[in-house]
Enzyme design. Structure first.
Site, mmCIF file in Angstrom:
data_model
loop_
_atom_site.group_PDB
_atom_site.id
_atom_site.type_symbol
_atom_site.label_atom_id
_atom_site.label_comp_id
_atom_site.label_asym_id
_atom_site.label_seq_id
_atom_site.Cartn_x
_atom_site.Cartn_y
_atom_site.Cartn_z
ATOM 1 N N TYR A 1 -6.411 -4.800 -13.287
ATOM 2 C CA TYR A 1 -5.322 -4.434 -12.371
ATOM 3 C C TYR A 1 -4.017 -5.086 -12.828
ATOM 4 O O TYR A 1 -2.997 -4.405 -12.993
ATOM 5 C CB TYR A 1 -5.690 -4.887 -10.961
ATOM 6 C CG TYR A 1 -4.679 -4.544 -9.891
ATOM 7 C CD1 TYR A 1 -4.453 -3.221 -9.505
ATOM 8 C CD2 TYR A 1 -3.954 -5.545 -9.235
ATOM 9 C CE1 TYR A 1 -3.541 -2.910 -8.500
ATOM 10 C CE2 TYR A 1 -3.058 -5.244 -8.231
ATOM 11 C CZ TYR A 1 -2.852 -3.931 -7.867
ATOM 12 O OH TYR A 1 -1.948 -3.632 -6.869
ATOM 13 N N VAL B 1 -3.431 11.698 -11.308
ATOM 14 C CA VAL B 1 -2.171 11.550 -12.048
ATOM 15 C C VAL B 1 -2.365 10.958 -13.444
ATOM 16 O O VAL B 1 -1.419 10.910 -14.231
ATOM 17 C CB VAL B 1 -1.118 10.717 -11.270
ATOM 18 C CG1 VAL B 1 -0.779 11.361 -9.948
ATOM 19 C CG2 VAL B 1 -1.551 9.284 -11.075
ATOM 20 N N ALA C 1 5.350 1.282 -8.254
ATOM 21 C CA ALA C 1 4.814 0.197 -7.413
ATOM 22 C C ALA C 1 4.165 -0.837 -8.309
ATOM 23 O O ALA C 1 3.073 -0.628 -8.831
ATOM 24 C CB ALA C 1 3.784 0.764 -6.435
ATOM 25 N N PHE D 1 -2.737 3.872 1.921
ATOM 26 C CA PHE D 1 -2.090 3.071 2.959
ATOM 27 C C PHE D 1 -0.552 3.147 2.827
ATOM 28 O O PHE D 1 0.136 3.669 3.711
ATOM 29 C CB PHE D 1 -2.619 1.635 2.841
ATOM 30 C CG PHE D 1 -1.847 0.573 3.548
ATOM 31 C CD1 PHE D 1 -1.415 0.753 4.856
ATOM 32 C CD2 PHE D 1 -1.561 -0.638 2.911
ATOM 33 C CE1 PHE D 1 -0.708 -0.246 5.516
ATOM 34 C CE2 PHE D 1 -0.860 -1.636 3.559
ATOM 35 C CZ PHE D 1 -0.423 -1.445 4.860
ATOM 36 N N TYR E 1 11.254 3.426 -20.786
ATOM 37 C CA TYR E 1 11.828 4.742 -20.454
ATOM 38 C C TYR E 1 13.272 4.588 -19.989
ATOM 39 O O TYR E 1 14.113 5.449 -20.236
ATOM 40 C CB TYR E 1 10.982 5.472 -19.394
ATOM 41 C CG TYR E 1 10.041 6.463 -20.031
ATOM 42 C CD1 TYR E 1 8.959 6.020 -20.790
ATOM 43 C CD2 TYR E 1 10.246 7.830 -19.914
ATOM 44 C CE1 TYR E 1 8.108 6.926 -21.405
ATOM 45 C CE2 TYR E 1 9.394 8.739 -20.528
ATOM 46 C CZ TYR E 1 8.337 8.284 -21.268
ATOM 47 O OH TYR E 1 7.507 9.170 -21.889
ATOM 48 N N ASN F 1 -5.699 11.857 -5.720
ATOM 49 C CA ASN F 1 -7.038 12.361 -6.055
ATOM 50 C C ASN F 1 -8.079 11.841 -5.062
ATOM 51 O O ASN F 1 -9.277 12.066 -5.247
ATOM 52 C CB ASN F 1 -7.438 11.984 -7.494
ATOM 53 C CG ASN F 1 -7.642 10.493 -7.666
ATOM 54 O OD1 ASN F 1 -7.328 9.713 -6.775
ATOM 55 N ND2 ASN F 1 -8.160 10.088 -8.811
HETATM 56 N N1 LIG Z 1 -1.060 -2.909 -0.172
HETATM 57 C C1 LIG Z 1 -0.555 -3.930 -0.818
HETATM 58 O O1 LIG Z 1 -0.470 -5.038 -0.264
HETATM 59 C C2 LIG Z 1 -0.043 -3.783 -2.232
HETATM 60 C C3 LIG Z 1 0.432 -4.923 -2.890
HETATM 61 C C4 LIG Z 1 0.930 -4.782 -4.200
HETATM 62 C C5 LIG Z 1 0.993 -3.543 -4.798
HETATM 63 N N2 LIG Z 1 0.524 -2.450 -4.127
HETATM 64 C C6 LIG Z 1 0.574 -1.159 -4.844
HETATM 65 O O2 LIG Z 1 0.932 -0.121 -3.954
HETATM 66 C C7 LIG Z 1 0.235 1.087 -4.296
HETATM 67 C C8 LIG Z 1 -0.524 1.613 -3.093
HETATM 68 O O3 LIG Z 1 -1.432 0.632 -2.622
HETATM 69 P P1 LIG Z 1 -2.236 0.838 -1.260
HETATM 70 O O4 LIG Z 1 -2.436 -0.503 -0.655
HETATM 71 O O5 LIG Z 1 -1.585 1.902 -0.473
HETATM 72 O O6 LIG Z 1 -3.642 1.311 -1.829
HETATM 73 P P2 LIG Z 1 -4.555 2.580 -1.398
HETATM 74 O O7 LIG Z 1 -5.827 2.435 -2.130
HETATM 75 O O8 LIG Z 1 -4.594 2.704 0.078
HETATM 76 O O9 LIG Z 1 -3.707 3.791 -1.956
HETATM 77 C C9 LIG Z 1 -3.709 4.170 -3.305
HETATM 78 C C10 LIG Z 1 -3.800 5.685 -3.361
HETATM 79 O O10 LIG Z 1 -3.722 6.101 -4.727
HETATM 80 C C11 LIG Z 1 -4.690 7.120 -4.919
HETATM 81 N N3 LIG Z 1 -5.047 7.151 -6.343
HETATM 82 C C12 LIG Z 1 -5.655 6.186 -7.074
HETATM 83 N N4 LIG Z 1 -5.808 6.585 -8.348
HETATM 84 C C13 LIG Z 1 -5.281 7.839 -8.437
HETATM 85 C C14 LIG Z 1 -5.129 8.775 -9.482
HETATM 86 N N5 LIG Z 1 -5.565 8.517 -10.722
HETATM 87 N N6 LIG Z 1 -4.523 9.959 -9.205
HETATM 88 C C15 LIG Z 1 -4.068 10.233 -7.964
HETATM 89 N N7 LIG Z 1 -4.193 9.383 -6.927
HETATM 90 C C16 LIG Z 1 -4.781 8.200 -7.157
HETATM 91 C C17 LIG Z 1 -5.845 6.745 -4.010
HETATM 92 O O11 LIG Z 1 -6.720 7.802 -3.712
HETATM 93 C C18 LIG Z 1 -5.096 6.230 -2.784
HETATM 94 O O12 LIG Z 1 -4.828 7.252 -1.864
HETATM 95 C C19 LIG Z 1 -0.670 0.732 -5.477
HETATM 96 O O13 LIG Z 1 -0.023 1.111 -6.678
HETATM 97 C C20 LIG Z 1 -0.784 -0.769 -5.404
HETATM 98 O O14 LIG Z 1 -1.000 -1.332 -6.664
HETATM 99 C C21 LIG Z 1 -0.001 -2.549 -2.874
#
Ligand SMILES: NC(=O)c1ccc[n+]([C@@H]2O[C@H](COP(=O)([O-])OP(=O)(O)OC[C@H]3O[C@@H](n4cnc5c(N)ncnc54)[C@H](O)[C@@H]3O)[C@@H](O)[C@H]2O)c1
Length: 327
Positions: free
Chosen positions: A148, A60, A117, A14, A162, A35
């Site tokens: 998480y 990753v 993030a 997203f 780092y 992935n």
């Molecule tokens: N959406 C929110 O409201 C929100 C709030 C706080 C933090 N975040 C952080 O933002 C980031 C993205 O969240 P999102 O809502 O887009 O979630 P999402 O699940 O839509 O996107 C996460 C992406 O990371 C990929 N992924 C997961 N593990 C992986 C790995 N080991 N190697 C490669 N790719 C991998 C998934 O396939 C996915 O495409 C995350 O780190 C999440 O913790 C999001």
């Protein structure tokens, strides 16, 4: 002059997909990596025909090799919704720890600036309201959500190490609930869950008595905040979110009004360790980045609802993702 190159992990998710769009618009060459464990290539399908975009299908949490220069890295790979990370707890811990370590190592090797993030979940079920960056949080490490929350807390600690010990230019964004097009209807978060139920003609499920609060930030506002933070010189964590707080009961009523559904609200028991209050204190983002959210919930919800409504109907009924792997 050749374009600056940015690596975005979690590119098919997203937020990652919106970041890819933004960096391409800003004139960068974008290297997307994912992935696809929770992401979907359809989110970035439109970018594959562009010369300034390339994609690696890669986990990753394993060693990352990207040939050529990198100027920036945005580490967004991680399962993000409870429905996902409760099913794949080990991968969630790994991507927050090993995945972050790999990204930081790459940033050091490439002399790139890295933004990770983080999340409001590092505050856990907060004892301070609203949450500012000085608050250390109230997290249960062995509760179901600990996988998480603690992964993200470790991520912050590793990123700061780092910065301090290797002099890597690091940025930490603490993201509060964000919504918008390309979310998944069935990802278990309150907003898509309510809209999905309204679209399917089901009652809207509120957990607990609905007095717990959330603050929802529209994705365009979030991406602007992230962009500004990356370009700033602030290595301290910065909250980015919308302080406009609402109870889940009132929010469900807003969705009922927006969608015109004739269904009602039903109440179910509260999940373990569900945070009771969530509201960002965004003083730091205002002062350092000159940032504050611009999109009202009314406008953001309208766009998001139109996006979900326009999806093929079978998407409305799709079950949450199941995962083949336990590692
Ligand atoms: N959406 C929110 O409201 C929100 C709030 C706080 C933090 N975040 C952080 O933002 C980031 C993205 O969240 P999102 O809502 O887009 O979630 P999402 O699940 O839509 O996107 C996460 C992406 O990371 C990929 N992924 C997961 N593990 C992986 C790995 N080991 N190697 C490669 N790719 C991998 C998934 O396939 C996915 O495409 C995350 O780190 C999440 O913790 C999001």
């Amino acid at each position: 002059m050749s374009k600056k190159r940015v690596l975005i992990t979690g590119a098919a998710g997203f937020l990652g997909s919106h970041l890819c769009d933004r960096f391409i618009k800003e004139g960068f060459h974008v290297v997307g990596m994912d992935n696809l464990i929770t992401g979907d290539l359809r989110n970035i399908e439109h970018l594959f025909k562009k010369e300034e975009f390339e994609f690696y299908h890669h986990d990753v949490s394993k060693f990352i090799h990207v040939p050529g220069e990198l100027h920036y890295i945005l580490h967004f790979a991680s399962p993000a919704s409870p429905i996902d990370y409760l099913k794949i707890p080990i991968q969630t811990l790994k991507v927050g720890s090993l995945g972050t370590h790999n990204c930081l190592g790459l940033a050091k090797a490439k002399n790139a600036r890295i933004l990770v993030a983080s999340t409001s979940e590092i505050y856990g079920d907060p004892m301070v309201h609203p949450q500012n960056e000085e608050y250390w949080g109230n997290v249960n490490p062995v509760g179901p959500r600990g996988v998480y929350d603690e992964a993200k807390r470790f991520q912050e600690a590793m990123t700061m190490a780092y910065h301090t010990f290797h002099g890597v230019e690091t940025r930490i964004v603490r993201i509060f609930n964000t919504y918008g097009p390309r979310m998944r209807l069935n990802d278990g978060r309150a907003l898509p869950a309510f809209i999905g139920q309204a679209l399917r003609g089901e009652d809207l499920t509120v957990f607990g008595d609905g007095s717990q609060t959330r603050s929802f930030c529209y994705v365009d506002d979030l991406i602007e905040g992230i962009y500004r933070l990356l370009m700033s010189d602030c290595a301290q964590p910065v909250n980015v979110g919308n302080p406009d707080e609402i109870s889940l009961k009132d929010f469900a009523e807003e969705i009922i009004a927006l969608t015109g559904t004739t269904q009602k609200i039903v109440y179910k028991p509260l999940p373990v360790d569900d945070p009771k209050q969530r509201q960002p204190d965004i003083t730091r983002a205002k002062e350092i980045l000159g940032w504050s959210p611009k999109v009202s919930r009314k406008d953001g919800l309208k766009v998001t609802y139109e996006y979900f409504k326009a999806l093929p109907k079978e998407e409305w009924f799709k079950q949450p993702k199941e995962f083949a792997t336990k590692k």
